[in-house]
Write a protein that holds these residues in place. Structure first.
Motif, PDB file in Angstrom:
ATOM      1  N   HIS A   1     -19.518 -38.309   2.861  1.00 23.39           N
ATOM      2  CA  HIS A   1     -20.986 -38.600   3.193  1.00 23.39           C
ATOM      3  C   HIS A   1     -20.908 -39.572   4.198  1.00 23.39           C
ATOM      4  O   HIS A   1     -22.019 -39.679   4.985  1.00 23.39           O
ATOM      5  CB  HIS A   1     -21.511 -39.066   1.920  1.00 23.39           C
ATOM      6  N   PHE A   2     -20.096 -40.743   4.402  1.00 23.38           N
ATOM      7  CA  PHE A   2     -20.195 -41.466   5.005  1.00 23.38           C
ATOM      8  C   PHE A   2     -19.914 -41.201   6.585  1.00 23.38           C
ATOM      9  O   PHE A   2     -20.094 -41.919   7.541  1.00 23.38           O
ATOM     10  CB  PHE A   2     -19.338 -42.679   4.926  1.00 23.38           C
ATOM     11  N   MET A   3     -19.339 -40.166   6.751  1.00 23.16           N
ATOM     12  CA  MET A   3     -19.121 -39.376   8.086  1.00 23.16           C
ATOM     13  C   MET A   3     -20.236 -38.671   8.793  1.00 23.16           C
ATOM     14  O   MET A   3     -20.070 -38.631   9.859  1.00 23.16           O
ATOM     15  CB  MET A   3     -18.075 -38.526   8.002  1.00 23.16           C
ATOM     16  N   ASN A   4     -21.425 -38.782   8.233  1.00 19.90           N
ATOM     17  CA  ASN A   4     -22.585 -38.248   8.655  1.00 19.90           C
ATOM     18  C   ASN A   4     -23.341 -39.232   9.768  1.00 19.90           C
ATOM     19  O   ASN A   4     -24.109 -38.882  10.317  1.00 19.90           O
ATOM     20  CB  ASN A   4     -23.555 -37.921   7.591  1.00 19.90           C
ATOM     21  N   THR A   5     -22.633 -40.557   9.916  1.00 15.71           N
ATOM     22  CA  THR A   5     -23.477 -41.628  10.911  1.00 15.71           C
ATOM     23  C   THR A   5     -22.713 -41.284  12.095  1.00 15.71           C
ATOM     24  O   THR A   5     -23.281 -41.790  13.009  1.00 15.71           O
ATOM     25  CB  THR A   5     -23.274 -42.881  10.366  1.00 15.71           C
ATOM     26  N   GLN A   6     -21.569 -40.499  12.269  1.00 17.25           N
ATOM     27  CA  GLN A   6     -20.853 -40.390  13.653  1.00 17.25           C
ATOM     28  C   GLN A   6     -21.489 -39.447  14.229  1.00 17.25           C
ATOM     29  O   GLN A   6     -22.087 -38.265  13.799  1.00 17.25           O
ATOM     30  CB  GLN A   6     -19.504 -39.990  13.288  1.00 17.25           C
ATOM     31  N   PRO A   7     -21.675 -39.430  15.661  1.00 21.91           N
ATOM     32  CA  PRO A   7     -22.240 -38.547  16.310  1.00 21.91           C
ATOM     33  C   PRO A   7     -21.059 -37.117  16.295  1.00 21.91           C
ATOM     34  O   PRO A   7     -20.052 -37.363  16.059  1.00 21.91           O
ATOM     35  CB  PRO A   7     -22.195 -39.066  17.873  1.00 21.91           C
ATOM     36  N   GLN A   8     -21.772 -35.857  16.572  1.00 26.20           N
ATOM     37  CA  GLN A   8     -20.918 -34.752  16.394  1.00 26.20           C
ATOM     38  C   GLN A   8     -19.813 -34.623  17.326  1.00 26.20           C
ATOM     39  O   GLN A   8     -18.993 -34.314  16.946  1.00 26.20           O
ATOM     40  CB  GLN A   8     -21.998 -33.647  16.535  1.00 26.20           C
ATOM     41  N   SER A   9     -20.073 -35.214  18.553  1.00 27.16           N
ATOM     42  CA  SER A   9     -18.970 -35.016  19.752  1.00 27.16           C
ATOM     43  C   SER A   9     -17.859 -36.107  19.536  1.00 27.16           C
ATOM     44  O   SER A   9     -16.827 -35.982  19.915  1.00 27.16           O
ATOM     45  CB  SER A   9     -19.808 -35.383  21.071  1.00 27.16           C
ATOM     46  N   ALA A  10     -18.101 -37.212  18.524  1.00 23.88           N
ATOM     47  CA  ALA A  10     -17.178 -38.250  18.482  1.00 23.88           C
ATOM     48  C   ALA A  10     -16.308 -37.994  17.588  1.00 23.88           C
ATOM     49  O   ALA A  10     -16.435 -37.391  16.323  1.00 23.88           O
ATOM     50  CB  ALA A  10     -17.994 -39.551  18.167  1.00 23.88           C
ATOM     51  N   LYS A  11     -14.932 -38.090  17.782  1.00 23.74           N
ATOM     52  CA  LYS A  11     -13.858 -37.839  16.877  1.00 23.74           C
ATOM     53  C   LYS A  11     -13.739 -39.041  15.743  1.00 23.74           C
ATOM     54  O   LYS A  11     -13.751 -39.967  16.530  1.00 23.74           O
ATOM     55  CB  LYS A  11     -12.621 -37.691  17.312  1.00 23.74           C
ATOM     56  N   PRO A  12     -13.868 -39.004  14.556  1.00 26.19           N
ATOM     57  CA  PRO A  12     -13.761 -40.032  13.637  1.00 26.19           C
ATOM     58  C   PRO A  12     -12.298 -40.575  13.833  1.00 26.19           C
ATOM     59  O   PRO A  12     -11.413 -40.089  13.852  1.00 26.19           O
ATOM     60  CB  PRO A  12     -14.082 -39.580  12.131  1.00 26.19           C
ATOM     61  N   THR A  13     -12.217 -42.138  13.786  1.00 22.92           N
ATOM     62  CA  THR A  13     -10.901 -42.694  13.999  1.00 22.92           C
ATOM     63  C   THR A  13     -10.933 -43.174  12.437  1.00 22.92           C
ATOM     64  O   THR A  13     -11.783 -43.546  11.922  1.00 22.92           O
ATOM     65  CB  THR A  13     -10.758 -43.748  15.014  1.00 22.92           C
ATOM     66  N   LEU A  14      -9.593 -43.734  11.994  1.00 21.51           N
ATOM     67  CA  LEU A  14      -9.341 -44.297  10.878  1.00 21.51           C
ATOM     68  C   LEU A  14     -10.097 -45.438  10.860  1.00 21.51           C
ATOM     69  O   LEU A  14     -10.840 -46.040   9.870  1.00 21.51           O
ATOM     70  CB  LEU A  14      -7.741 -44.596  10.589  1.00 21.51           C
ATOM     71  N   ALA A  15     -10.045 -46.382  11.754  1.00 24.31           N
ATOM     72  CA  ALA A  15     -10.683 -47.763  12.065  1.00 24.31           C
ATOM     73  C   ALA A  15     -12.232 -47.684  11.694  1.00 24.31           C
ATOM     74  O   ALA A  15     -12.849 -48.381  11.008  1.00 24.31           O
ATOM     75  CB  ALA A  15     -10.558 -48.241  13.223  1.00 24.31           C
ATOM     76  N   ASN A  16     -12.788 -46.565  12.472  1.00 19.43           N
ATOM     77  CA  ASN A  16     -14.256 -46.226  12.030  1.00 19.43           C
ATOM     78  C   ASN A  16     -14.655 -45.911  10.738  1.00 19.43           C
ATOM     79  O   ASN A  16     -15.500 -46.302  10.164  1.00 19.43           O
ATOM     80  CB  ASN A  16     -14.745 -45.141  13.098  1.00 19.43           C
ATOM     81  N   GLU A  17     -13.842 -45.193   9.958  1.00 18.55           N
ATOM     82  CA  GLU A  17     -14.200 -44.531   8.760  1.00 18.55           C
ATOM     83  C   GLU A  17     -13.778 -45.758   7.746  1.00 18.55           C
ATOM     84  O   GLU A  17     -14.673 -45.977   6.735  1.00 18.55           O
ATOM     85  CB  GLU A  17     -13.027 -43.627   8.401  1.00 18.55           C
ATOM     86  N   LEU A  18     -12.896 -46.717   8.021  1.00 21.38           N
ATOM     87  CA  LEU A  18     -12.550 -47.763   7.237  1.00 21.38           C
ATOM     88  C   LEU A  18     -13.585 -48.832   7.321  1.00 21.38           C
ATOM     89  O   LEU A  18     -14.198 -49.345   6.327  1.00 21.38           O
ATOM     90  CB  LEU A  18     -11.399 -48.185   7.531  1.00 21.38           C
ATOM     91  N   GLU A  19     -14.260 -49.009   8.614  1.00 27.60           N
ATOM     92  CA  GLU A  19     -15.410 -49.989   8.824  1.00 27.60           C
ATOM     93  C   GLU A  19     -16.704 -49.393   7.913  1.00 27.60           C
ATOM     94  O   GLU A  19     -17.384 -50.098   7.499  1.00 27.60           O
ATOM     95  CB  GLU A  19     -15.592 -49.988  10.176  1.00 27.60           C
ATOM     96  N   GLU A  20     -16.977 -48.175   7.947  1.00 25.80           N
ATOM     97  CA  GLU A  20     -18.026 -47.618   7.388  1.00 25.80           C
ATOM     98  C   GLU A  20     -18.038 -47.671   5.787  1.00 25.80           C
ATOM     99  O   GLU A  20     -18.852 -48.176   5.254  1.00 25.80           O
ATOM    100  CB  GLU A  20     -18.466 -46.080   7.818  1.00 25.80           C
ATOM    101  N   ILE A  21     -16.675 -47.586   5.268  1.00 32.54           N
ATOM    102  CA  ILE A  21     -16.619 -47.683   3.955  1.00 32.54           C
ATOM    103  C   ILE A  21     -16.791 -49.199   3.488  1.00 32.54           C
ATOM    104  O   ILE A  21     -17.337 -49.582   2.575  1.00 32.54           O
ATOM    105  CB  ILE A  21     -15.035 -47.128   3.433  1.00 32.54           C
ATOM    106  N   GLU A  22     -16.413 -50.285   4.326  1.00 32.92           N
ATOM    107  CA  GLU A  22     -16.515 -51.577   4.157  1.00 32.92           C
ATOM    108  C   GLU A  22     -18.093 -51.867   4.136  1.00 32.92           C
ATOM    109  O   GLU A  22     -18.310 -52.697   3.128  1.00 32.92           O
ATOM    110  CB  GLU A  22     -15.691 -52.301   5.061  1.00 32.92           C
ATOM    111  N   ARG A  23     -18.641 -51.175   5.170  1.00 31.23           N
ATOM    112  CA  ARG A  23     -20.343 -51.557   5.166  1.00 31.23           C
ATOM    113  C   ARG A  23     -20.863 -51.168   3.893  1.00 31.23           C
ATOM    114  O   ARG A  23     -21.681 -51.910   3.423  1.00 31.23           O
ATOM    115  CB  ARG A  23     -20.527 -50.951   6.505  1.00 31.23           C
ATOM    116  N   VAL A  24     -20.574 -49.906   3.359  1.00 32.66           N
ATOM    117  CA  VAL A  24     -21.077 -49.271   2.326  1.00 32.66           C
ATOM    118  C   VAL A  24     -21.006 -50.119   1.102  1.00 32.66           C
ATOM    119  O   VAL A  24     -21.565 -50.720   0.254  1.00 32.66           O
ATOM    120  CB  VAL A  24     -20.788 -47.991   2.017  1.00 32.66           C
ATOM    121  N   ARG A  25     -19.643 -50.795   0.973  1.00 31.60           N
ATOM    122  CA  ARG A  25     -19.385 -51.582  -0.318  1.00 31.60           C
ATOM    123  C   ARG A  25     -20.031 -52.886  -0.246  1.00 31.60           C
ATOM    124  O   ARG A  25     -20.448 -53.361  -1.365  1.00 31.60           O
ATOM    125  CB  ARG A  25     -17.879 -51.710  -0.187  1.00 31.60           C
ATOM    126  N   VAL A  26     -20.040 -53.578   0.980  1.00 29.97           N
ATOM    127  CA  VAL A  26     -20.776 -54.835   1.282  1.00 29.97           C
ATOM    128  C   VAL A  26     -22.202 -54.773   0.832  1.00 29.97           C
ATOM    129  O   VAL A  26     -22.860 -55.297   0.154  1.00 29.97           O
ATOM    130  CB  VAL A  26     -20.547 -55.493   2.695  1.00 29.97           C
TER     131      VAL A  26
END
Length: 67
Positions: A1-26
């Protein structure tokens, strides 16, 4: 679910995914504590100052401060 915030053309990186998980938890902890930062920090198992640093780094704003 958290990957929906990424633009379609951008490849998700582990750092981006972890930051989004952290943001949601906070955000969840802040909402659960009604934005009491000491309470949210306790829920997350960290100090209040650590949480304050994360809030600043993640660009999270208290909805009450927008008024």
């Amino acid at each position: 679910h958290f990957m929906n915030t990424q633009p379609q053309s951008a490849k998700p990186t582990l750092a981006n995914e972890l930051e989004e998980i952290e943001r949601v938890r906070v955000l969840h902890a802040l909402e659960a504590s009604r934005w009491n930062k000491a309470g949210a920090a306790k829920l997350l198992g960290m100090s209040r100052t650590t949480l304050l640093g994360k809030i600043k780094r993640l660009g999270i704003e208290d909805p009450e401060s927008r008024n």
